[in-house]
Write an enzyme that holds these catalytic residues in place. Structure first.
Site, PDB file in Angstrom:
ATOM      1  N   HIS A  63       0.848  -1.205   0.000  1.00 27.72           N
ATOM      2  CA  HIS A  63       0.000   0.000   0.000  1.00 27.72           C
ATOM      3  C   HIS A  63       0.884   1.256   0.000  1.00 27.72           C
ATOM      4  O   HIS A  63       0.639   2.198  -0.757  1.00 27.72           O
ATOM      5  CB  HIS A  63      -0.871   0.058   1.260  1.00 27.72           C
ATOM      6  CG  HIS A  63      -1.929  -1.001   1.364  1.00 27.72           C
ATOM      7  ND1 HIS A  63      -2.086  -1.776   2.480  1.00 27.72           N
ATOM      8  CD2 HIS A  63      -2.904  -1.383   0.501  1.00 27.72           C
ATOM      9  CE1 HIS A  63      -3.115  -2.597   2.318  1.00 27.72           C
ATOM     10  NE2 HIS A  63      -3.629  -2.388   1.116  1.00 27.72           N
ATOM     11  N   LYS A  65     -17.665  -6.343   6.603  1.00 29.84           N
ATOM     12  CA  LYS A  65     -16.373  -6.902   7.002  1.00 29.84           C
ATOM     13  C   LYS A  65     -16.092  -6.583   8.461  1.00 29.84           C
ATOM     14  O   LYS A  65     -16.314  -5.459   8.901  1.00 29.84           O
ATOM     15  CB  LYS A  65     -15.249  -6.275   6.160  1.00 29.84           C
ATOM     16  CG  LYS A  65     -14.999  -6.978   4.833  1.00 29.84           C
ATOM     17  CD  LYS A  65     -13.701  -6.460   4.229  1.00 29.84           C
ATOM     18  CE  LYS A  65     -13.488  -6.968   2.797  1.00 29.84           C
ATOM     19  NZ  LYS A  65     -12.299  -6.354   2.188  1.00 29.84           N
ATOM     20  N   ARG A 111      -2.097  -6.396  -8.303  1.00 28.52           N
ATOM     21  CA  ARG A 111      -0.964  -7.252  -7.952  1.00 28.52           C
ATOM     22  C   ARG A 111      -0.787  -8.362  -8.974  1.00 28.52           C
ATOM     23  O   ARG A 111       0.301  -8.634  -9.436  1.00 28.52           O
ATOM     24  CB  ARG A 111      -1.184  -7.878  -6.570  1.00 28.52           C
ATOM     25  CG  ARG A 111      -0.920  -6.921  -5.450  1.00 28.52           C
ATOM     26  CD  ARG A 111      -1.511  -7.407  -4.167  1.00 28.52           C
ATOM     27  NE  ARG A 111      -2.974  -7.366  -4.237  1.00 28.52           N
ATOM     28  CZ  ARG A 111      -3.777  -7.567  -3.230  1.00 28.52           C
ATOM     29  NH1 ARG A 111      -3.274  -7.875  -2.057  1.00 28.52           N
ATOM     30  NH2 ARG A 111      -5.078  -7.476  -3.370  1.00 28.52           N
ATOM     31  N   SER A 150      -2.863  -7.652   3.158  1.00 25.09           N
ATOM     32  CA  SER A 150      -3.093  -7.508   4.599  1.00 25.09           C
ATOM     33  C   SER A 150      -3.408  -8.872   5.209  1.00 25.09           C
ATOM     34  O   SER A 150      -2.966  -9.174   6.322  1.00 25.09           O
ATOM     35  CB  SER A 150      -4.263  -6.559   4.859  1.00 25.09           C
ATOM     36  OG  SER A 150      -3.994  -5.289   4.325  1.00 25.09           O
TER      37      SER A 150
END
Ligand code: ADP
Length: 163
Positions: free
Chosen positions: A16, A40, A89, A127
């Site tokens: 990040h 979440k 990614r 994460s």
């Protein structure tokens, strides 16, 4: 132009941070925005995540951190940001990100989504991977901004630094 970088940042990683640093050279201002997602259950509170981001970006004078709930495009409109930044990614990110980008474009044609390719050393980093390693007492100091590894150890009741 001002850019919005939305995400969960639970917690912020060096991936990040790399994206934030690179985008801070491209835009006049970058607003890192922590999404409060009711679907979440985050590991770190909103306040903790904002503090982590602010500490990690304190050397970047044109970067700010904030939080929002609801639609990202509505927040972009409210804050006058014309660009939503997202990181890619791997191919696995692509399909999902493209779907969100198309949806956002249909909701707010004046807000563009811009993808930045992740720097190779961070392309495996997320994460959730960081949390998985930290949960079992593994070393994560090379994966997260300084201070975050200590918070992860505390979260999972592990010793810090790892033995
Ligand atoms: P979200 O729940 O919105 O996906 P994340 O915090 O996981 O929130 O990710 C926010 C953004 O940061 C996404 O665009 C994601 O692709 C990007 N990102 C996540 N990890 C990395 C990384 N290692 N390098 C660059 N960008 C990343």
């Amino acid at each position: 132009m001002k850019a919005l970088y939305p995400g969960s940042f639970d917690p912020i990683t060096l991936g990040h941070l790399d994206l934030i640093e690179r985008s801070s050279r491209l835009f006049e201002q970058v607003l890192v925005a922590v999404l409060q997602n009711p679907g979440k259950q985050p590991s770190f509170s909103l306040e903790q995540r904002l503090a982590q981001i602010r500490r990690a970006t304190s050397h970047l004078s044109n970067v700010e951190a904030s939080s929002f709930d609801g639609l990202t495009v509505e927040f972009a409109r409210r804050t006058g940001t014309g660009v939503i930044l997202r990181g890619l990614r791997a191919m696995s990110d692509f399909e999902f990100e493209l779907q969100i980008a198309h949806t956002n474009l249909s909701l707010a044609p004046e807000v563009e989504t811009l993808f930045l390719a992740t720097a190779v050393p961070h392309s495996f980093l997320s994460s959730s991977v960081v949390k998985e390693v930290a949960r079992f007492g593994g070393e994560v100091r090379h994966l997260v901004p300084s201070g975050v590894a200590e918070e992860l150890a505390r979260l999972f009741n592990q010793t810090y630094p790892p033995r």
